[in-house]
Design an enzyme around this catalytic site. Structure first.
Site, PDB file in Angstrom:
ATOM      1  N   GLU A 313       0.820  -1.220   0.000  1.00  0.00           N
ATOM      2  CA  GLU A 313       0.000   0.000   0.000  1.00  0.00           C
ATOM      3  C   GLU A 313       0.854   1.271   0.000  1.00  0.00           C
ATOM      4  O   GLU A 313       0.814   2.056   0.937  1.00  0.00           O
ATOM      5  CB  GLU A 313      -0.889   0.016   1.261  1.00  0.00           C
ATOM      6  CG  GLU A 313      -1.906  -1.093   1.296  1.00  0.00           C
ATOM      7  CD  GLU A 313      -2.637  -1.173   2.625  1.00  0.00           C
ATOM      8  OE1 GLU A 313      -3.744  -1.727   2.640  1.00  0.00           O
ATOM      9  OE2 GLU A 313      -2.111  -0.685   3.657  1.00  0.00           O
ATOM     10  N   PRO A 314       1.607   1.506  -1.048  1.00  0.00           N
ATOM     11  CA  PRO A 314       2.404   2.740  -1.072  1.00  0.00           C
ATOM     12  C   PRO A 314       1.539   3.971  -1.326  1.00  0.00           C
ATOM     13  O   PRO A 314       0.637   3.936  -2.156  1.00  0.00           O
ATOM     14  CB  PRO A 314       3.357   2.512  -2.257  1.00  0.00           C
ATOM     15  CG  PRO A 314       2.610   1.590  -3.172  1.00  0.00           C
ATOM     16  CD  PRO A 314       1.743   0.724  -2.281  1.00  0.00           C
ATOM     17  N   GLY A 315       1.807   5.046  -0.599  1.00  0.00           N
ATOM     18  CA  GLY A 315       1.123   6.316  -0.840  1.00  0.00           C
ATOM     19  C   GLY A 315       2.153   7.367  -1.211  1.00  0.00           C
ATOM     20  O   GLY A 315       2.282   7.797  -2.358  1.00  0.00           O
ATOM     21  N   ARG A 316       2.953   7.741  -0.196  1.00  0.00           N
ATOM     22  CA  ARG A 316       3.965   8.779  -0.368  1.00  0.00           C
ATOM     23  C   ARG A 316       4.884   8.525  -1.563  1.00  0.00           C
ATOM     24  O   ARG A 316       5.186   9.453  -2.323  1.00  0.00           O
ATOM     25  CB  ARG A 316       4.809   8.834   0.910  1.00  0.00           C
ATOM     26  CG  ARG A 316       5.797   9.975   0.956  1.00  0.00           C
ATOM     27  CD  ARG A 316       6.824   9.777   2.084  1.00  0.00           C
ATOM     28  NE  ARG A 316       6.237   9.331   3.325  1.00  0.00           N
ATOM     29  CZ  ARG A 316       5.877  10.133   4.324  1.00  0.00           C
ATOM     30  NH1 ARG A 316       6.073  11.418   4.239  1.00  0.00           N
ATOM     31  NH2 ARG A 316       5.336   9.634   5.416  1.00  0.00           N
ATOM     32  N   ARG A 357       3.581  19.484   7.816  1.00  0.00           N
ATOM     33  CA  ARG A 357       4.599  18.488   8.168  1.00  0.00           C
ATOM     34  C   ARG A 357       5.835  19.063   8.874  1.00  0.00           C
ATOM     35  O   ARG A 357       6.325  18.453   9.825  1.00  0.00           O
ATOM     36  CB  ARG A 357       4.996  17.663   6.938  1.00  0.00           C
ATOM     37  CG  ARG A 357       3.802  16.882   6.347  1.00  0.00           C
ATOM     38  CD  ARG A 357       4.204  15.848   5.315  1.00  0.00           C
ATOM     39  NE  ARG A 357       4.905  14.737   5.917  1.00  0.00           N
ATOM     40  CZ  ARG A 357       6.202  14.567   5.883  1.00  0.00           C
ATOM     41  NH1 ARG A 357       6.969  15.422   5.231  1.00  0.00           N
ATOM     42  NH2 ARG A 357       6.756  13.535   6.481  1.00  0.00           N
ATOM     43  N   TYR A 361       6.092  17.339  12.374  1.00  0.00           N
ATOM     44  CA  TYR A 361       7.108  16.283  12.471  1.00  0.00           C
ATOM     45  C   TYR A 361       8.535  16.822  12.421  1.00  0.00           C
ATOM     46  O   TYR A 361       9.477  16.028  12.384  1.00  0.00           O
ATOM     47  CB  TYR A 361       6.984  15.287  11.309  1.00  0.00           C
ATOM     48  CG  TYR A 361       5.600  14.780  11.013  1.00  0.00           C
ATOM     49  CD1 TYR A 361       4.895  14.024  11.937  1.00  0.00           C
ATOM     50  CD2 TYR A 361       4.999  15.028   9.780  1.00  0.00           C
ATOM     51  CE1 TYR A 361       3.624  13.547  11.649  1.00  0.00           C
ATOM     52  CE2 TYR A 361       3.737  14.560   9.480  1.00  0.00           C
ATOM     53  CZ  TYR A 361       3.049  13.814  10.418  1.00  0.00           C
ATOM     54  OH  TYR A 361       1.803  13.344  10.127  1.00  0.00           O
ATOM     55  N   CYS A 388      -0.349  33.313  11.999  1.00  0.00           N
ATOM     56  CA  CYS A 388      -0.021  34.030  13.243  1.00  0.00           C
ATOM     57  C   CYS A 388       0.626  33.071  14.224  1.00  0.00           C
ATOM     58  O   CYS A 388       0.047  32.758  15.266  1.00  0.00           O
ATOM     59  CB  CYS A 388      -1.291  34.606  13.834  1.00  0.00           C
ATOM     60  SG  CYS A 388      -2.087  35.693  12.687  1.00  0.00           S
ATOM     61  N   GLU A 389       1.796  32.582  13.865  1.00  0.00           N
ATOM     62  CA  GLU A 389       2.435  31.596  14.714  1.00  0.00           C
ATOM     63  C   GLU A 389       3.890  31.490  14.293  1.00  0.00           C
ATOM     64  O   GLU A 389       4.183  31.316  13.107  1.00  0.00           O
ATOM     65  CB  GLU A 389       1.708  30.259  14.519  1.00  0.00           C
ATOM     66  CG  GLU A 389       2.141  29.224  15.486  1.00  0.00           C
ATOM     67  CD  GLU A 389       1.087  28.152  15.710  1.00  0.00           C
ATOM     68  OE1 GLU A 389      -0.125  28.431  15.640  1.00  0.00           O
ATOM     69  OE2 GLU A 389       1.511  27.024  15.970  1.00  0.00           O
ATOM     70  N   TYR A 418       0.639  14.028   1.709  1.00  0.00           N
ATOM     71  CA  TYR A 418       0.361  14.551   3.059  1.00  0.00           C
ATOM     72  C   TYR A 418       0.506  16.070   3.146  1.00  0.00           C
ATOM     73  O   TYR A 418       0.826  16.603   4.193  1.00  0.00           O
ATOM     74  CB  TYR A 418       1.237  13.843   4.103  1.00  0.00           C
ATOM     75  CG  TYR A 418       1.073  12.331   4.058  1.00  0.00           C
ATOM     76  CD1 TYR A 418      -0.129  11.754   4.445  1.00  0.00           C
ATOM     77  CD2 TYR A 418       2.095  11.505   3.595  1.00  0.00           C
ATOM     78  CE1 TYR A 418      -0.303  10.377   4.374  1.00  0.00           C
ATOM     79  CE2 TYR A 418       1.923  10.132   3.524  1.00  0.00           C
ATOM     80  CZ  TYR A 418       0.729   9.577   3.913  1.00  0.00           C
ATOM     81  OH  TYR A 418       0.552   8.209   3.837  1.00  0.00           O
TER      82      TYR A 418
HETATM   83  N1  LLP Z   1      -1.180   1.581   4.644  1.00  0.00           N
HETATM   84  C1  LLP Z   1      -1.518   1.893   5.910  1.00  0.00           C
HETATM   85  C2  LLP Z   1      -2.289   0.944   6.695  1.00  0.00           C
HETATM   86  C3  LLP Z   1      -1.121   3.114   6.465  1.00  0.00           C
HETATM   87  O1  LLP Z   1      -1.443   3.396   7.706  1.00  0.00           O
HETATM   88  C4  LLP Z   1      -0.374   4.028   5.669  1.00  0.00           C
HETATM   89  C5  LLP Z   1       0.053   5.308   6.214  1.00  0.00           C
HETATM   90  C6  LLP Z   1      -0.061   3.671   4.350  1.00  0.00           C
HETATM   91  C7  LLP Z   1      -0.478   2.435   3.875  1.00  0.00           C
HETATM   92  C8  LLP Z   1       0.711   4.572   3.426  1.00  0.00           C
HETATM   93  O2  LLP Z   1       1.967   4.890   3.905  1.00  0.00           O
HETATM   94  P1  LLP Z   1       3.017   5.660   2.941  1.00  0.00           P
HETATM   95  O3  LLP Z   1       3.389   4.706   1.848  1.00  0.00           O
HETATM   96  O4  LLP Z   1       2.334   6.849   2.408  1.00  0.00           O
HETATM   97  O5  LLP Z   1       4.126   5.983   3.852  1.00  0.00           O
HETATM   98  N2  LLP Z   1       1.025  11.996   7.821  1.00  0.00           N
HETATM   99  C9  LLP Z   1       2.299  11.307   7.908  1.00  0.00           C
HETATM  100  C10 LLP Z   1       2.226   9.915   7.332  1.00  0.00           C
HETATM  101  C11 LLP Z   1       1.183   9.074   7.995  1.00  0.00           C
HETATM  102  C12 LLP Z   1       1.086   7.717   7.378  1.00  0.00           C
HETATM  103  C13 LLP Z   1      -0.046   6.965   7.975  1.00  0.00           C
HETATM  104  N3  LLP Z   1      -0.259   5.692   7.374  1.00  0.00           N
HETATM  105  C14 LLP Z   1       3.346  12.130   7.185  1.00  0.00           C
HETATM  106  O6  LLP Z   1       3.010  13.189   6.661  1.00  0.00           O
HETATM  107  O7  LLP Z   1       4.514  11.772   7.176  1.00  0.00           O
END
Ligand code: LLP
Length: 460
Positions: A313-316, A357, A361, A388-389, A418
């Site tokens: 499940e890649p997102g980023r 971010r 983070y 304002c921060e 994100y």
């Molecule tokens: N699958 C599950 C179950 C997840 O919880 C996540 C991310 C992903 C896939 C996708 O992960 P990725 O490939 O995008 O790393 N807001 C944070 C990242 C939170 C990720 C939460 N879960 C940031 O901006 O770094």
């Protein structure tokens, strides 16, 4: 001046001889004139190439060990109707984590069977909608949720396809591969047996993960598809994926020994890290796919179980590098530091509302003046927003041309993931548009929010 293309910029970004940067053939001045700033800009070709690269790398590596893999694009990173369609056209499925993400995926025409639904606290409405549209899998995250999914399935007269999310003790990022640790966080069910059990009984109790799997197996309203493990995000060391995948295969074999049920599928989640700064190196999908496929092949042989089908499940890693944020510079203010240096504070027309971010983070980003060339000596700069921060920082530390000034266009790369998905209306700023560029043409995927949009929500 700078070396485009190259990480952390998307492949379609290049600096022309006149010093002006273009994205997928469209100069940033035209882009800003068409859509305004700030704007999230997506390089569509780059997104598609990364989606394909992940799918091809994992398919090739897993086919080489005799099994197959599905790639789910994690919509939490950024989901719009067009983005979901791009993912599907490149052969990916879509992972959602709320009713809102599910609705966008469905609007994009993704068949329910190609959608997964995550969440540690899904509502009844979300579960019922997922069953109504026939999602391919609901990833259950707690024992109580098993009851709730079963009840929802019974009410609809369907059998719910379920994966159980487990925690293996692998904390990615921290590099603590303690494979039997209890994790102090809200997600998943631990594979570690409960501590302190069995004081006067001979067998230790079942782990929460095993308890959940046994519970799902015995319920007629649920079909246990498999086991899910997600170990973290922005992971640059691939070892954790192998350790977690091995632990999940062992759990799968244990379940088979207990029940005769050998589940068909194992998901190893997302988390593949990208480059945010020049000089950083992203995780290579081919290398990680090969490593994980090799590791699971060896462990399956040792356990004497055939390999399951896999999913990731890649997102980023798909959308992060494909996006940049385009800002216009406003106030430029030199500030004398205690050590005698000067820091140039460069304020842009967005900030922590479009990219939380850095504040949340401590995330590091890069920035460049993209609208012109400059021969001025670089200065130590901090790119800040208009909120304002004082923690409203976009780029903590970056060298910018000493003549950076109001009206300059400034771009921050690798903001595709994100950024928009975690955007807020702090100070009642309106959220920027999401704009796709390909072949020199910009297309607005999500329009800029207006003050009227904000006022429309306010009931007075
Ligand atoms: N699958 C599950 C179950 C997840 O919880 C996540 C991310 C992903 C896939 C996708 O992960 P990725 O490939 O995008 O790393 N807001 C944070 C990242 C939170 C990720 C939460 N879960 C940031 O901006 O770094």
């Amino acid at each position: 001046m700078s070396m485009h293309p190259g990480e952390p910029w998307s492949r379609g970004v290049r600096r022309r001889d006149d010093g002006v940067v273009e994205v997928a053939g469209l100069g940033v001045h035209e882009l800003a004139a068409q859509v305004g700033t700030p704007a999230y800009v997506l390089d569509e070709t780059d997104f598609r190439a990364r989606a394909r690269a992940y799918r091809t790398a994992f398919e090739t590596a897993f086919r080489a060990v005799g099994t197959d893999v599905d790639v789910y694009y994690a919509g939490k990173a950024l989901l719009t109707v067009a983005v979901a369609r791009w993912a599907r056209e490149e052969g990916l499925r879509v992972d959602t984590a709320s009713g809102g993400e599910l609705a966008v995926a469905l609007r994009a025409g993704i068949p329910g069977t190609e959608i997964g639904l995550h969440g540690n606290n899904k509502s009844d409405a979300e579960l019922d909608r997922a069953l109504e549209v026939g999602v391919g899998r609901i990833i259950v995250d707690s024992l109580v949720e098993i009851d709730r999914v079963a009840a929802a399935a019974r009410a609809r007269g369907v059998v719910a396809p379920v994966m159980v999310r487990v925690t293996t003790g692998v904390h990615a990022g921290g590099h603590e591969y303690i494979s039997t640790a209890h994790e102090d966080q809200k997600f998943g069910l631990s594979i570690a047996a409960p501590r302190g059990s069995g004081v006067d009984s001979d067998a230790p109790g079942d782990s929460p993960a095993m308890t959940a799997l046994l519970d799902v197996v015995r319920r007629p309203e649920l079909h246990l598809l498999g086991i899910h493990s997600h170990i973290g995000s922005q992971i640059l060391d691939p070892t954790g994926f192998e350790v977690a995948a091995r632990a999940v295969l062992e759990l799968r074999a244990d379940l088979a020994a207990r029940t005769g049920v050998l589940v068909d599928e194992v998901d190893i989640g997302g988390g593949y890290g990208i480059a945010y700064l020049p000089g950083e190196v992203a995780l290579d999908p081919e290398r990680i796919a090969k490593d994980v496929a090799g590791a699971v092949d060896a462990v399956a042989a040792r356990l004497g179980t055939p390999l399951p089908r896999f999913s990731i499940e890649p997102g980023r890693a798909i959308v992060g590098p494909a996006g940049l944020t385009l800002y216009t510079v406003g106030t430029v203010k030199p500030v004398a530091l205690d050590d005698g240096r000067v820091r140039t504070y460069v304020s842009v027309d967005g900030g922590m509302s479009d990219n939380i971010r850095p504040a949340l983070y401590g995330a590091q980003y890069h920035a460049e003046v993209v609208g012109r060339a400059s021969v001025a000596a670089p200065v130590l700069a901090r790119v800040v927003g208009k909120h304002c921060e004082s923690g409203d920082i976009v780029v903590h530390e970056v060298m910018l041309p000493g003549d950076v000034r109001a009206g300059d266009l400034l771009a921050v790369p690798a903001t595709g993931a994100y950024g928009r998905s975690m955007a807020s209306n702090y100070n009642l700023l309106t959220r920027p548009p999401v704009v796709a560029v390909s072949d020199g043409t910009a297309r607005v995927l999500v329009r800029r929010e207006t003050v009227d949009d904000l006022l429309a929500l306010d009931q007075g």
